[in-house]
Design a protein around this motif. Structure first.
Motif, PDB file in Angstrom:
ATOM      1  N   LYS A   1      30.958 -39.602 -16.491  1.00 46.93           N
ATOM      2  CA  LYS A   1      29.689 -38.895 -16.311  1.00 46.93           C
ATOM      3  C   LYS A   1      29.021 -38.659 -17.664  1.00 46.93           C
ATOM      4  O   LYS A   1      27.806 -38.854 -17.790  1.00 46.93           O
ATOM      5  N   VAL A   2      29.805 -38.256 -18.638  1.00 49.35           N
ATOM      6  CA  VAL A   2      29.265 -38.030 -19.981  1.00 49.35           C
ATOM      7  C   VAL A   2      28.678 -39.329 -20.531  1.00 49.35           C
ATOM      8  O   VAL A   2      27.585 -39.332 -21.106  1.00 49.35           O
ATOM      9  N   GLU A   3      29.374 -40.436 -20.335  1.00 53.70           N
ATOM     10  CA  GLU A   3      28.891 -41.731 -20.820  1.00 53.70           C
ATOM     11  C   GLU A   3      27.614 -42.155 -20.091  1.00 53.70           C
ATOM     12  O   GLU A   3      26.674 -42.645 -20.713  1.00 53.70           O
ATOM     13  N   ARG A   4      27.560 -41.937 -18.776  1.00 55.00           N
ATOM     14  CA  ARG A   4      26.337 -42.261 -18.020  1.00 55.00           C
ATOM     15  C   ARG A   4      25.155 -41.432 -18.518  1.00 55.00           C
ATOM     16  O   ARG A   4      24.051 -41.957 -18.676  1.00 55.00           O
ATOM     17  N   GLU A   5      25.388 -40.152 -18.765  1.00 57.57           N
ATOM     18  CA  GLU A   5      24.320 -39.280 -19.254  1.00 57.57           C
ATOM     19  C   GLU A   5      23.869 -39.701 -20.650  1.00 57.57           C
ATOM     20  O   GLU A   5      22.675 -39.682 -20.946  1.00 57.57           O
ATOM     21  N   ARG A   6      24.821 -40.106 -21.495  1.00 57.53           N
ATOM     22  CA  ARG A   6      24.477 -40.556 -22.838  1.00 57.53           C
ATOM     23  C   ARG A   6      23.612 -41.808 -22.772  1.00 57.53           C
ATOM     24  O   ARG A   6      22.587 -41.909 -23.447  1.00 57.53           O
ATOM     25  N   LYS A   7      23.995 -42.758 -21.919  1.00 57.58           N
ATOM     26  CA  LYS A   7      23.221 -43.994 -21.775  1.00 57.58           C
ATOM     27  C   LYS A   7      21.839 -43.712 -21.198  1.00 57.58           C
ATOM     28  O   LYS A   7      20.851 -44.298 -21.624  1.00 57.58           O
ATOM     29  N   ARG A   8      21.780 -42.817 -20.212  1.00 64.51           N
ATOM     30  CA  ARG A   8      20.497 -42.459 -19.620  1.00 64.51           C
ATOM     31  C   ARG A   8      19.575 -41.835 -20.667  1.00 64.51           C
ATOM     32  O   ARG A   8      18.399 -42.176 -20.761  1.00 64.51           O
ATOM     33  N   ASP A   9      20.122 -40.944 -21.477  1.00 68.85           N
ATOM     34  CA  ASP A   9      19.328 -40.307 -22.530  1.00 68.85           C
ATOM     35  C   ASP A   9      18.881 -41.317 -23.579  1.00 68.85           C
ATOM     36  O   ASP A   9      17.753 -41.256 -24.073  1.00 68.85           O
TER      37      ASP A   9
ATOM     38  N   LYS B   1      16.080 -43.351 -22.027  1.00 67.99           N
ATOM     39  CA  LYS B   1      14.854 -42.549 -21.957  1.00 67.99           C
ATOM     40  C   LYS B   1      14.188 -42.474 -23.319  1.00 67.99           C
ATOM     41  O   LYS B   1      12.975 -42.643 -23.437  1.00 67.99           O
TER      42      LYS B   1
END
Length: 108
Positions: free
Chosen positions: A37-45, A48
């Motif tokens: 989840k942390v990695e997905r959020e990092r990639k999403r950020d 963006k």
């Protein structure tokens, strides 16, 4: 001797039940970190931010999408590569690049 054994068994059962209740509530100890989840959020950020950077530079009418004119502004397109890149990225063929199409073009 039966009383200490019974007491020990009751204590062990109570301790186990309490530990299980804490796990269900999420209490006790350090919270679990979901690395995926942390990695997905990092990639999403990261995506963006990259898309925002492109839009900040090229989106002259501030509609959060790019036309071919906006895309080519300031680009050297003598051999048509920038135009080709735009056309390939425009998946829905509406002649505009939305945020998701810009992100895909950038490799996200």
């Amino acid at each position: 001797m039966k009383k200490p054994l019974a007491f020990a068994m009751m204590f062990a059962l109570l301790f186990t039940a309490t530990a299980e209740a804490k796990k269900k509530k999420g209490g006790g100890g350090k919270p679990k970190v979901d690395k995926e989840k942390v990695e997905r959020e990092r990639k999403r950020d990261e995506e963006k931010k990259a898309v925002d950077d492109v839009l900040d530079r090229k989106d002259t009418n501030n509609d959060n999408q790019l036309t071919i004119t906006e895309w080519l502004d300031g680009e050297d397109d003598e051999q048509g590569q920038a135009t080709t890149d735009f056309m390939e990225a425009d998946k829905n063929r509406d002649r505009k690049l939305q945020r998701s199409e810009i992100g895909a073009m950038l490799g996200f």
